[in-house]
Design an enzyme around this catalytic site. Structure first.
Site, PDB file in Angstrom:
ATOM      1  CD  GLU A   1       7.584  -0.591   7.747  1.00 22.90           C
ATOM      2  OE1 GLU A   1       6.437  -1.230   7.550  1.00 22.90           O
ATOM      3  OE2 GLU A   1       7.833   0.405   7.237  1.00 22.90           O
TER       4      GLU A   1
ATOM      5  CG  ASP B   1      -0.245  -0.020   2.302  1.00 26.34           C
ATOM      6  OD1 ASP B   1       0.908  -0.266   2.653  1.00 26.34           O
ATOM      7  OD2 ASP B   1      -1.025  -0.047   3.528  1.00 26.34           O
ATOM      8  CB  SER B   2       4.638   1.645  -0.159  1.00 29.25           C
ATOM      9  OG  SER B   2       4.972   0.517  -0.742  1.00 29.25           O
TER      10      SER B   2
ATOM     11  CD  GLU C   1       0.332  -1.522   7.838  1.00 33.19           C
ATOM     12  OE1 GLU C   1      -0.194  -0.674   8.729  1.00 33.19           O
ATOM     13  OE2 GLU C   1       0.789  -1.163   6.649  1.00 33.19           O
TER      14      GLU C   1
ATOM     15  CG  ASP D   1       0.374  -4.139   1.952  1.00 36.07           C
ATOM     16  OD1 ASP D   1       0.342  -4.869   3.028  1.00 36.07           O
ATOM     17  OD2 ASP D   1       1.246  -3.192   2.068  1.00 36.07           O
TER      18      ASP D   1
ATOM     19  CE  LYS E   1       3.187  -6.000   3.738  1.00 44.44           C
ATOM     20  NZ  LYS E   1       2.619  -5.032   4.654  1.00 44.44           N
TER      21      LYS E   1
HETATM   22  O1  KIV Z   1       3.445  -1.106   1.609  1.00 49.53           O
HETATM   23  C1  KIV Z   1       4.673  -1.496   1.712  1.00 49.53           C
HETATM   24  O2  KIV Z   1       5.606  -1.210   0.778  1.00 49.53           O
HETATM   25  C2  KIV Z   1       5.129  -2.381   3.085  1.00 49.53           C
HETATM   26  C3  KIV Z   1       6.552  -2.581   3.256  1.00 49.53           C
HETATM   27  C4  KIV Z   1       7.423  -1.501   3.325  1.00 49.53           C
HETATM   28  C5  KIV Z   1       6.937  -3.577   3.905  1.00 49.53           C
HETATM   29  O3  KIV Z   1       4.377  -2.711   3.807  1.00 49.53           O
END
Ligand code: KIV
Length: 272
Positions: free
Chosen positions: A190, A52-53, A123, A91, A121
């Site tokens: 992280e 989600d980055s 969080e 994510d 994934k």
């Molecule tokens: O969204 C992302 O890129 C991440 C990584 C930094 C692990 O969750």
């Protein structure tokens, strides 16, 4: 041709477990589009995270909160079309799993059905056990994510190092063990102290992938654009730039502009 190009055997959850058992380090990078995913996959990366980055590096937001489930599915399906070998993780964006176990499962099913990815994934620790259990029971592999969880940036008060104190560290270790026993197929840690990350990696059977978590874990992940050197303004201690791609792009674009302005491009051999 990259030396990895011939190796097209798909990375699976079983292969990830085997890599941990054999102390073979897992290389993971983010990708958000077809072109980059093809390059990254062909260069031998084991796991690709459609993070989600994307909200930061693709859309220019200052946090990951604004990205939607539809947008994540769009990025993920573009990536999947470019990948032959790597295990693709997507994510679950902010708001897609916190409301209820049912909403979480519905969001995970949409991601898997509409993108063709290999896993999702999520969080968080104790707050998401129930959601994770429901998704795993539906047959969908889940990667956990502890330590700095950027979707909680406002609660955490920033993007600083996590689990510095003893109580916080013990809590993270307990949560990691629980995510492992729930059946997470990997765990991202992280921005936590390296010694704590090492303890976690030794205490769980699932592969532990670190970002800003030191070397004694089972693998590493970085944001692609950061490690390629495409943004000089972001320089956390853990980030190593493996390329100067930003500079290479600027040079190529400047050369193109110059060639157009001087009518040097296109030349006779580039015209019909
Ligand atoms: O969204 C992302 O890129 C991440 C990584 C930094 C692990 O969750």
């Amino acid at each position: 041709m990259s030396k990895h190009q011939a190796i097209t055997k798909k990375v699976t959850t079983l292969r990830l477990k085997e890599m941990k058992a054999q102390s073979e380090r897992i290389a993971m990078l983010t990708a958000y589009d077809y072109t980059m995913a093809r390059l990254v996959d062909a260069s031998g990366v084991d796991m690709i995270l459609v993070g989600d980055s994307a909200a930061n590096v693709m859309a220019g937001h200052s946090t990951t909160l604004p990205i939607t489930l539809d947008q994540m599915i769009y990025h993920a399906s573009s990536v999947v079309r470019g990948v032959q070998r790597a295990f693709v993780v997507v994510d679950m964006p902010f708001g897609s799993y916190q409301i209820s176990r049912e909403t979480a499962l519905a969001s995970a099913i949409r991601i898997m059905k509409e993108s063709g990815a290999d896993a999702v994934k999520i969080e968080g620790g104790s707050a998401v056990y129930d959601a994770i259990q429901g998704i795993i029971e539906a047959g969908i592999p889940v990667v956990g994510h502890l330590g700095l969880t950027p979707q909680s940036v406002h609660q955490l008060g920033g993007f600083g190092l996590q689990a510095k104190g003893e109580a916080e560290a013990e809590r993270l270790l307990d949560e990691a063990k629980r995510l492992d026993s729930l059946g997470c197929c990997a765990l991202v840690l992280e921005k936590i102290p390296a010694r704590l990350a090492e303890r976690v990696a030794r205490s769980v059977s699932t592969p532990v992938i670190g970002i800003g978590a030191g070397a004694e874990v089972d693998g590493q992940v970085l944001v692609l654009q950061d490690m390629l050197g495409m943004d000089d303004s972001f320089s956390p201690k853990f980030l190593r730039r493996f390329g100067r791609v930003g500079e290479a792009i600027s040079q190529a674009v400047e050369a193109y502009v110059e060639a157009v302005k001087t009518s040097e491009f296109p030349n006779a051999s580039e015209a019909y």
